[in-house]
Design a protein around this motif. Sequence first.
Motif, PDB file in Angstrom:
ATOM      1  N   ALA A  14      -0.736  13.030   8.100  1.00 55.18           N
ATOM      2  CA  ALA A  14      -0.324  13.909   6.949  1.00 55.18           C
ATOM      3  C   ALA A  14      -1.022  13.620   5.746  1.00 55.18           C
ATOM      4  O   ALA A  14      -1.397  14.806   5.002  1.00 55.18           O
ATOM      5  CB  ALA A  14       1.228  13.864   6.990  1.00 55.18           C
ATOM      6  N   VAL A  15      -1.073  12.754   5.192  1.00 54.10           N
ATOM      7  CA  VAL A  15      -1.801  12.057   3.861  1.00 54.10           C
ATOM      8  C   VAL A  15      -2.570  10.861   4.112  1.00 54.10           C
ATOM      9  O   VAL A  15      -2.024   9.779   3.996  1.00 54.10           O
ATOM     10  CB  VAL A  15      -0.415  11.822   2.949  1.00 54.10           C
ATOM     11  N   PRO A  16      -3.664  11.349   4.906  1.00 51.23           N
ATOM     12  CA  PRO A  16      -4.521  10.171   5.115  1.00 51.23           C
ATOM     13  C   PRO A  16      -4.857   9.227   3.994  1.00 51.23           C
ATOM     14  O   PRO A  16      -5.103   7.837   4.208  1.00 51.23           O
ATOM     15  CB  PRO A  16      -5.712  10.684   5.673  1.00 51.23           C
ATOM     16  N   SER A  17      -5.576   9.604   2.910  1.00 51.42           N
ATOM     17  CA  SER A  17      -5.944   8.930   1.959  1.00 51.42           C
ATOM     18  C   SER A  17      -4.822   8.073   1.289  1.00 51.42           C
ATOM     19  O   SER A  17      -5.066   6.663   1.132  1.00 51.42           O
ATOM     20  CB  SER A  17      -6.437   9.857   0.562  1.00 51.42           C
ATOM     21  N   VAL A  18      -3.499   8.573   1.021  1.00 49.99           N
ATOM     22  CA  VAL A  18      -2.610   7.702   0.614  1.00 49.99           C
ATOM     23  C   VAL A  18      -2.053   6.747   1.473  1.00 49.99           C
ATOM     24  O   VAL A  18      -1.991   5.501   1.417  1.00 49.99           O
ATOM     25  CB  VAL A  18      -1.173   8.640   0.379  1.00 49.99           C
ATOM     26  N   HIS A  19      -1.981   7.006   2.796  1.00 52.89           N
ATOM     27  CA  HIS A  19      -1.649   5.905   3.929  1.00 52.89           C
ATOM     28  C   HIS A  19      -2.763   5.038   4.093  1.00 52.89           C
ATOM     29  O   HIS A  19      -2.327   3.668   4.141  1.00 52.89           O
ATOM     30  CB  HIS A  19      -1.730   6.845   5.454  1.00 52.89           C
ATOM     31  N   ASP A  20      -3.932   5.336   3.989  1.00 49.96           N
ATOM     32  CA  ASP A  20      -5.074   4.213   3.823  1.00 49.96           C
ATOM     33  C   ASP A  20      -5.036   3.278   2.872  1.00 49.96           C
ATOM     34  O   ASP A  20      -5.133   2.126   2.899  1.00 49.96           O
ATOM     35  CB  ASP A  20      -6.468   4.829   4.041  1.00 49.96           C
ATOM     36  N   ILE A  21      -4.633   3.862   1.470  1.00 48.67           N
ATOM     37  CA  ILE A  21      -4.461   2.958   0.236  1.00 48.67           C
ATOM     38  C   ILE A  21      -3.256   1.921   0.654  1.00 48.67           C
ATOM     39  O   ILE A  21      -3.633   0.621   0.284  1.00 48.67           O
ATOM     40  CB  ILE A  21      -4.109   3.793  -0.701  1.00 48.67           C
ATOM     41  N   GLY A  22      -2.332   2.743   1.433  1.00 52.75           N
ATOM     42  CA  GLY A  22      -0.906   1.639   1.491  1.00 52.75           C
ATOM     43  C   GLY A  22      -1.291   0.654   2.430  1.00 52.75           C
ATOM     44  O   GLY A  22      -0.961  -0.548   2.262  1.00 52.75           O
ATOM     45  N   ALA A  23      -2.078   0.745   3.377  1.00 61.42           N
ATOM     46  CA  ALA A  23      -2.199  -0.140   4.752  1.00 61.42           C
ATOM     47  C   ALA A  23      -3.479  -1.141   3.933  1.00 61.42           C
ATOM     48  O   ALA A  23      -3.246  -2.172   4.307  1.00 61.42           O
ATOM     49  CB  ALA A  23      -3.076   0.789   5.733  1.00 61.42           C
ATOM     50  N   LEU A  24      -4.282  -0.835   2.993  1.00 63.78           N
ATOM     51  CA  LEU A  24      -5.126  -1.721   2.462  1.00 63.78           C
ATOM     52  C   LEU A  24      -4.525  -2.754   1.603  1.00 63.78           C
ATOM     53  O   LEU A  24      -4.677  -3.904   1.535  1.00 63.78           O
ATOM     54  CB  LEU A  24      -6.112  -0.799   1.627  1.00 63.78           C
ATOM     55  N   VAL A  25      -3.411  -2.248   0.698  1.00 65.75           N
ATOM     56  CA  VAL A  25      -2.660  -2.965  -0.036  1.00 65.75           C
ATOM     57  C   VAL A  25      -1.822  -3.974   0.949  1.00 65.75           C
ATOM     58  O   VAL A  25      -1.663  -5.040   0.409  1.00 65.75           O
ATOM     59  CB  VAL A  25      -1.826  -2.122  -1.011  1.00 65.75           C
ATOM     60  N   ALA A  26      -1.030  -3.282   1.853  1.00 62.23           N
ATOM     61  CA  ALA A  26      -0.039  -4.068   2.761  1.00 62.23           C
ATOM     62  C   ALA A  26      -0.935  -5.269   3.436  1.00 62.23           C
ATOM     63  O   ALA A  26      -0.703  -6.557   3.330  1.00 62.23           O
ATOM     64  CB  ALA A  26       0.555  -3.330   3.739  1.00 62.23           C
ATOM     65  N   PHE A  27      -2.100  -4.950   4.109  1.00 59.97           N
ATOM     66  CA  PHE A  27      -2.852  -6.187   4.766  1.00 59.97           C
ATOM     67  C   PHE A  27      -3.637  -7.051   3.660  1.00 59.97           C
ATOM     68  O   PHE A  27      -3.484  -8.147   3.912  1.00 59.97           O
ATOM     69  CB  PHE A  27      -3.970  -5.335   5.562  1.00 59.97           C
ATOM     70  N   GLY A  54       5.702   0.036   2.541  1.00 57.24           N
ATOM     71  CA  GLY A  54       6.649   1.046   2.585  1.00 57.24           C
ATOM     72  C   GLY A  54       5.805   2.638   2.556  1.00 57.24           C
ATOM     73  O   GLY A  54       6.114   3.613   3.041  1.00 57.24           O
ATOM     74  N   ILE A  55       4.606   2.334   1.860  1.00 58.39           N
ATOM     75  CA  ILE A  55       3.808   3.340   1.725  1.00 58.39           C
ATOM     76  C   ILE A  55       3.228   3.861   3.171  1.00 58.39           C
ATOM     77  O   ILE A  55       3.182   5.195   3.489  1.00 58.39           O
ATOM     78  CB  ILE A  55       2.584   3.329   0.838  1.00 58.39           C
ATOM     79  N   VAL A  56       2.761   3.047   3.967  1.00 58.16           N
ATOM     80  CA  VAL A  56       2.399   3.184   5.312  1.00 58.16           C
ATOM     81  C   VAL A  56       3.427   4.080   6.280  1.00 58.16           C
ATOM     82  O   VAL A  56       3.289   4.800   6.843  1.00 58.16           O
ATOM     83  CB  VAL A  56       1.930   1.833   5.867  1.00 58.16           C
ATOM     84  N   ALA A  57       4.676   3.608   6.124  1.00 53.94           N
ATOM     85  CA  ALA A  57       5.836   3.897   6.688  1.00 53.94           C
ATOM     86  C   ALA A  57       6.226   5.306   6.345  1.00 53.94           C
ATOM     87  O   ALA A  57       6.359   6.134   7.023  1.00 53.94           O
ATOM     88  CB  ALA A  57       6.932   3.111   6.609  1.00 53.94           C
ATOM     89  N   THR A  58       5.891   5.670   4.949  1.00 55.96           N
ATOM     90  CA  THR A  58       6.357   7.125   4.431  1.00 55.96           C
ATOM     91  C   THR A  58       5.297   8.107   4.660  1.00 55.96           C
ATOM     92  O   THR A  58       5.805   9.248   4.922  1.00 55.96           O
ATOM     93  CB  THR A  58       6.708   7.067   2.900  1.00 55.96           C
ATOM     94  N   PHE A  59       4.215   7.889   4.184  1.00 55.36           N
ATOM     95  CA  PHE A  59       2.964   8.605   4.336  1.00 55.36           C
ATOM     96  C   PHE A  59       2.285   8.486   5.407  1.00 55.36           C
ATOM     97  O   PHE A  59       1.456   7.432   5.844  1.00 55.36           O
ATOM     98  CB  PHE A  59       2.086   8.465   2.958  1.00 55.36           C
ATOM     99  N   GLN A  60       2.242   9.218   6.626  1.00 55.88           N
ATOM    100  CA  GLN A  60       1.605   9.080   7.799  1.00 55.88           C
ATOM    101  C   GLN A  60       0.337   9.384   7.978  1.00 55.88           C
ATOM    102  O   GLN A  60      -0.223  10.209   7.143  1.00 55.88           O
ATOM    103  CB  GLN A  60       2.382   9.831   8.861  1.00 55.88           C
TER     104      GLN A  60
END
Length: 237
Positions: free
Chosen positions: A117-130, A108-114
């Motif tokens: 736009a917000v690379p640090s939040v996006h990367d954290i979301g991707a790390l958590v997801a994977f 959800g974080i990856v989808a919402t924070f592109q």
Amino acid sequence: MLCCMPGVAFVPALLVSWSSAAFIISYVIAVLAGHVEPLVPYISDTGTKPPESGVFGFMINISALLAAITMYIRYLLIEKQNETSHFVRPSCNMFTLCIGLMGCTGMGIVATFQELAVPSVHDIGALVAFGSGVVYITLQSIISYKSCPRWNTYFVCHIRMAISVISCIAFIPMIVFASKISMTKIDWTPGEKDYTYHFMSAICEWTVAFGFIFFFLTFIRDFQGFSLRISTEIHED
């Protein structure tokens, strides 16, 4: 077609088909629009710029919801099987569910924070997801072995464990190569700085993502014999 499936098998089937469509549709739109190169972009690269960003965000959020529902049904299924077989500790089943739901939150974080736009939040979301996803399918593979031979065949268990191992192996270089990239961009071209790191990391990312899809595909047969019933009780004073 999905509604004709017995039990609740339509849930993981819908998850698999919807998630596959989300990746493919976003990729096709991004390539046709000239926003990414056709040769192995990051999954997030295909959902960064409009119009594909809207499609990507919407579809991945739905995928996260479907994944959460699938994981919860899987939790209930194991809980029911465990009442008679006692092959796994209830706390382990609950822990596995929590790990899976963390992964859904990351999606959800990856989808919402592109990405741009917000690379640090996006990367954290991707790390958590994977990361959570890899742990979840590994734990589910172990639980599947523990439930053999009554609730699972060894063939299915071997398939699940093979997918888990491949995903784990791909996850590590995905993170290592991504950490070596010194810039945030989506329009990569062969020969430029850090392209090799990007290329290798992206291959690993797609491997892990479709590893998750193929893993949930193995749930369809298990879910065919399981149905959810909602009971209501009316109390008269």
